[in-house]
Scaffold this motif. Structure first.
Motif, short mmCIF file in Angstrom:
data_model
loop_
_atom_site.label_atom_id
_atom_site.label_comp_id
_atom_site.label_asym_id
_atom_site.label_seq_id
_atom_site.Cartn_x
_atom_site.Cartn_y
_atom_site.Cartn_z
N ILE A 145 0.82 -1.21 0.00
CA ILE A 145 0.00 0.00 0.00
C ILE A 145 0.87 1.27 0.00
CG2 ILE A 145 -0.29 0.29 2.52
CD1 ILE A 145 -3.12 0.61 -0.08
N ARG A 170 -4.26 3.30 2.83
CA ARG A 170 -3.18 3.37 3.80
C ARG A 170 -3.69 3.54 5.23
NH1 ARG A 170 1.26 7.24 1.23
NH2 ARG A 170 1.33 5.70 -0.46
N ALA A 171 -4.95 4.00 5.33
CA ALA A 171 -5.53 4.18 6.67
C ALA A 171 -5.96 2.85 7.30
CB ALA A 171 -6.72 5.13 6.60
N ARG A 220 -3.96 0.09 7.91
CA ARG A 220 -2.90 -0.18 8.89
C ARG A 220 -2.94 -1.55 9.56
NH1 ARG A 220 -2.51 6.02 11.20
NH2 ARG A 220 -4.72 6.22 10.89
N GLU A 277 5.74 9.83 7.92
CA GLU A 277 5.54 9.39 9.29
C GLU A 277 4.83 8.04 9.32
OE1 GLU A 277 2.72 10.96 12.94
OE2 GLU A 277 3.73 12.51 11.79
N TRP A 295 3.35 4.87 12.26
CA TRP A 295 2.41 5.00 13.38
C TRP A 295 2.74 4.20 14.62
CZ3 TRP A 295 0.86 3.91 8.24
CH2 TRP A 295 0.64 5.07 7.49
N SER A 296 3.98 3.77 14.73
CA SER A 296 4.36 3.15 16.00
C SER A 296 4.55 4.23 17.05
CB SER A 296 5.66 2.37 15.85
OG SER A 296 6.26 2.22 17.12
N LYS A 297 3.92 4.07 18.18
CA LYS A 297 4.11 5.03 19.28
C LYS A 297 5.48 4.85 19.92
CE LYS A 297 -0.38 6.35 19.29
NZ LYS A 297 -1.39 5.30 19.35
N VAL A 298 5.89 3.58 20.05
CA VAL A 298 7.15 3.30 20.75
C VAL A 298 8.35 3.79 19.95
CG1 VAL A 298 8.62 1.40 21.55
CG2 VAL A 298 6.18 1.40 22.11
N ALA A 305 8.28 6.39 18.08
CA ALA A 305 8.25 7.86 18.17
C ALA A 305 8.76 8.36 19.51
CB ALA A 305 6.82 8.37 17.94
N ALA A 306 8.40 7.69 20.59
CA ALA A 306 8.72 8.22 21.93
C ALA A 306 9.77 7.41 22.66
CB ALA A 306 7.45 8.25 22.79
N THR A 353 9.03 18.66 20.02
CA THR A 353 8.76 18.09 18.70
C THR A 353 9.05 16.58 18.66
OG1 THR A 353 11.02 18.41 17.96
CG2 THR A 353 9.52 20.27 17.67
N PHE A 354 8.62 15.95 17.57
CA PHE A 354 8.95 14.54 17.35
C PHE A 354 10.46 14.35 17.20
CE2 PHE A 354 4.46 14.06 16.52
CZ PHE A 354 4.22 12.80 17.04
N ALA A 412 12.02 14.40 20.53
CA ALA A 412 11.66 13.21 21.32
C ALA A 412 12.53 12.00 20.98
CB ALA A 412 10.18 12.86 21.11
N ALA A 456 2.31 7.54 25.07
CA ALA A 456 3.60 7.52 24.36
C ALA A 456 4.03 6.11 23.97
CB ALA A 456 4.69 8.18 25.20
N ASN A 490 8.97 13.55 26.28
CA ASN A 490 8.49 12.93 25.04
C ASN A 490 7.77 13.90 24.11
OD1 ASN A 490 7.75 10.26 27.21
ND2 ASN A 490 9.40 10.22 25.73
N ALA A 511 5.15 13.46 21.09
CA ALA A 511 5.02 12.00 20.98
C ALA A 511 4.35 11.39 22.22
CB ALA A 511 6.38 11.35 20.75
N ARG A 565 1.23 12.19 23.50
CA ARG A 565 -0.14 11.91 23.06
C ARG A 565 -1.13 11.45 24.15
NH1 ARG A 565 1.58 9.43 17.15
NH2 ARG A 565 3.39 8.57 18.12
N GLU A 581 -6.13 4.20 -2.02
CA GLU A 581 -4.77 3.98 -1.52
C GLU A 581 -4.33 5.04 -0.51
OE1 GLU A 581 -2.23 1.60 -4.24
OE2 GLU A 581 -3.13 2.82 -5.80
N PHE A 618 -4.45 8.48 2.14
CA PHE A 618 -5.30 8.98 3.21
C PHE A 618 -6.40 9.89 2.68
CE2 PHE A 618 -1.94 7.49 5.96
CZ PHE A 618 -2.65 7.07 7.06
#
Lengths: 381, 381
Positions: free
Chosen positions: A21, A267-268, A270, A309, A311-314, A316-317, A336-337, A340, B227, B265, B268, B270, B335, B337
């Motif tokens: 995708i 793509r949404a 996931r 970007e 979508w894993s939280k772990v 990212a943080a 910011t990301f 972080a 996070a 964090n 991130a 959240r 495909e 978003f």
């Protein structure tokens, strides 16, 4: 009586479910780099792609080059999706690198959604049902000794709404009957959810009913999509219903990427991010054999490879920091990301950020923490 | 015996917890637009901001203008964070729009992490403990009739690692003792998790112990950060432990935005996305009173206001479609978003996308579905 925990096995789907995708323009070299990074994490099962026609899945046009180019790691099973005889022949040509299907295991599958199966693989639900007896007979001739039964689009469909547990059970029972009628025991159940209709309450109820109906089945496999944010919750609930006699394979994807163009969510759609799932297993005391640090590096690389970007939280943080990894007390503002990411990239990422403390932060709590760490280190050295 | 379900109440935190980690340059007008959109969803409790010094929280510099400008909806409680007497006075000036704290409820709170409380609000854990008796005495003089006890950074800290359940219970017991010693019953327990250390197994164990220790406490409040991706899972586990005698307030934020610059964090960190939580409640058969369609529109607006992707899955892919909202059978490839937003923006978003079917997809399953819909419509009209 305390119930033991099931054995959890992860099938990493980023290279297949994720890449199908994502952009078709991602270079082969980048895909190989990501696959090699995933191989180094301790994951034991990796789906590397799909041997399908590039006409409708251009993302898989160069999957042969990816398979030729990656470096397999001992002890890791590499698998591919094939949808027909031609695909199976292509797969056989990669027998040195790919794990071929267990010839002693028979498989059958029925979709609960007639619209989805028509859209996706151009057959009808009725055709799947009609083919069942023949498929079992053929498998028997080939000498299979046990079987997996499978329902797909099990919880519901974007075209036909929610399906009932009775309907799920009916289509599983139909398959179970077909295999047992020829004396082949059913040992595995697979439940697929391409359109993200899983819910924790439906999962709990279904697992209880399946366990009560077929207590001899010990191996389960869940392929859950996450378009509505409940996939990890549903997988968790399934884990809770099982015990030490069971294995549960959960399909996850690095960065949580995944989806097929046929399902209507793109793509949404996931999947459960592998990083977050491994972190969850750790917090539940379940051994996954995966090095979370390496997995997070692979997650960061995956974002680089797909160019956006994920979508894993772990990833990212960072994981909950423990031992010597706890954060510096005078870490400045982190907003910011990018900032972080200090947990893996070091303090340079927040250099120059605001810091409101006139004096360095001190705490007897931290002193005790560090003394405890030092004592532990001493006692183990 | 089947356990009943607790009453779940949502505190929407996007305007406070979310906005405090987003850009300080977001115009007041945009914030008012988002707040008014949230007000229209059926949410009953909305945190609109923090009355704090703009020096270290420039995002809240114009919060007065936001409060002055928004249009309150009857039946919705609007609240703000205040950290000191000055903030309380500012709040009192907005008594026509904001719901002021219940004067009959006393509150106490202790952080488990001495480093975090020093970094965040410049006091020590010991100072919180030392102030407890006095605070209770003062509350008693003011005539409070019941009390909430609270622990913050309850599960663990990015500076001191994981905290034990015994430590959580010790600090709750200390507060419980202080209130009951002067004859004020404790009716509520609040647990805060600014650094995302919640895990489902720790939540389950803690809820069981709290319920066994103080069976008279019926009201619970969870402020969980996400996070590490386990916040919705932990909130769900807490819901499972409670029954119809209990209320559980869960703090969530539109789009899942949230975080404080002090926790390490940043963005991130959240929170649980409100959209995903409301969708989960629906699937569990728990009434939230929230119109999910309007909430998703607010979620889409939130992305526009903050200027980047947010993290609600349901706002990205749409809810599980039911009734007449099921997807068109001939929907082309979806495909991106953008294309996935067809559920709220209509077919124009996927116009021109690839479509692999030579003939229109037809299915007797869909015919039956539509016949059933029509019959239902007839019987209710």
């Amino acid at each position: 009586m305390t119930k033991g925990k099931p054995i959890i096995s992860i099938l990493e789907e980023g290279m297949r479910e994720g890449m199908q995708i994502e952009s078709a323009d991602i270079p082969v070299e980048a895909k190989i780099r990501l696959l090699d990074a995933l191989s180094a994490t301790g994951l034991k099962r990796i789906h590397v792609g799909a041997l399908v026609s590039p006409k409708w899945t251009p993302q898989m046009a160069k999957v042969d080059e990816v398979i030729e180019g990656f470096t397999p790691v001992d002890g890791v099973e590499y698998t591919v999706v094939v949808l027909n005889q031609k695909g199976a022949e292509r797969r056989a040509g990669f027998g040195d690198k790919l794990t071929l299907p267990d010839p002693t295991l028979g498989r059958s599958r029925i979709h609960l959604c007639d619209v989805f199966v028509r859209r996706n693989i151009n057959i009808t639900q009725q055709a799947e049902i009609d083919a069942l007896q023949n498929a079992v007979a053929t498998a028997q001739e080939k000498g299979v000794t046990h079987a997996e039964i499978s329902i797909n689009a099990a919880w519901g469909s974007n075209w036909l709404g929610e399906f009932s547990e009775d309907e799920r059970m009916r289509l599983l029972q139909m398959q179970h009957d077909a295999w047992t009628a020829v004396g082949i025991p059913v040992t595995r159940i697979h439940i697929g959810d391409p359109m993200s209709w899983n819910t924790p309450s439906a999962m709990r109820s279904m697992m209880r009913r399946v366990l009560a109906t077929w207590p001899d089945v010990r191996d389960f496999h869940l392929h859950l999509h996450d378009a509505r944010g409940s996939a990890m919750l549903s997988a968790y609930v399934a884990m809770q219903e099982l015990d030490e006699r069971h294995t549960l394979q959960v399909d996850t994807a690095i960065g949580g990427m995944g989806g097929c163009p046929y399902c209507g969510n793109g793509r949404a759609t996931r999947m459960i991010p592998t990083e977050d799932f491994v972190h969850l297993l750790q917090s539940e005391g379940i051994e996954s054999g995966v090095d979370l640090r390496k997995l997070i590096e692979a997650g960061a690389l995956a974002e680089e490879v797909v160019g956006h970007e994920l979508w894993s939280k772990v990833t990212a943080a960072g994981p909950r920091p423990t031992g010597a990894d706890v954060y510096a007390m005078d870490m400045p503002f982190v907003e910011t990301f990018e900032e972080a990411q200090h947990f893996r990239r070091g303090p340079s990422v927040y250099e120059g950020a605001l810091s409101p403390w006139r004096e360095p932060v001190q705490s007897p709590g931290r002193d005790e923490y560090e003394a405890r760490l030092a004592a532990e280190k001493e006692s183990t050295s």
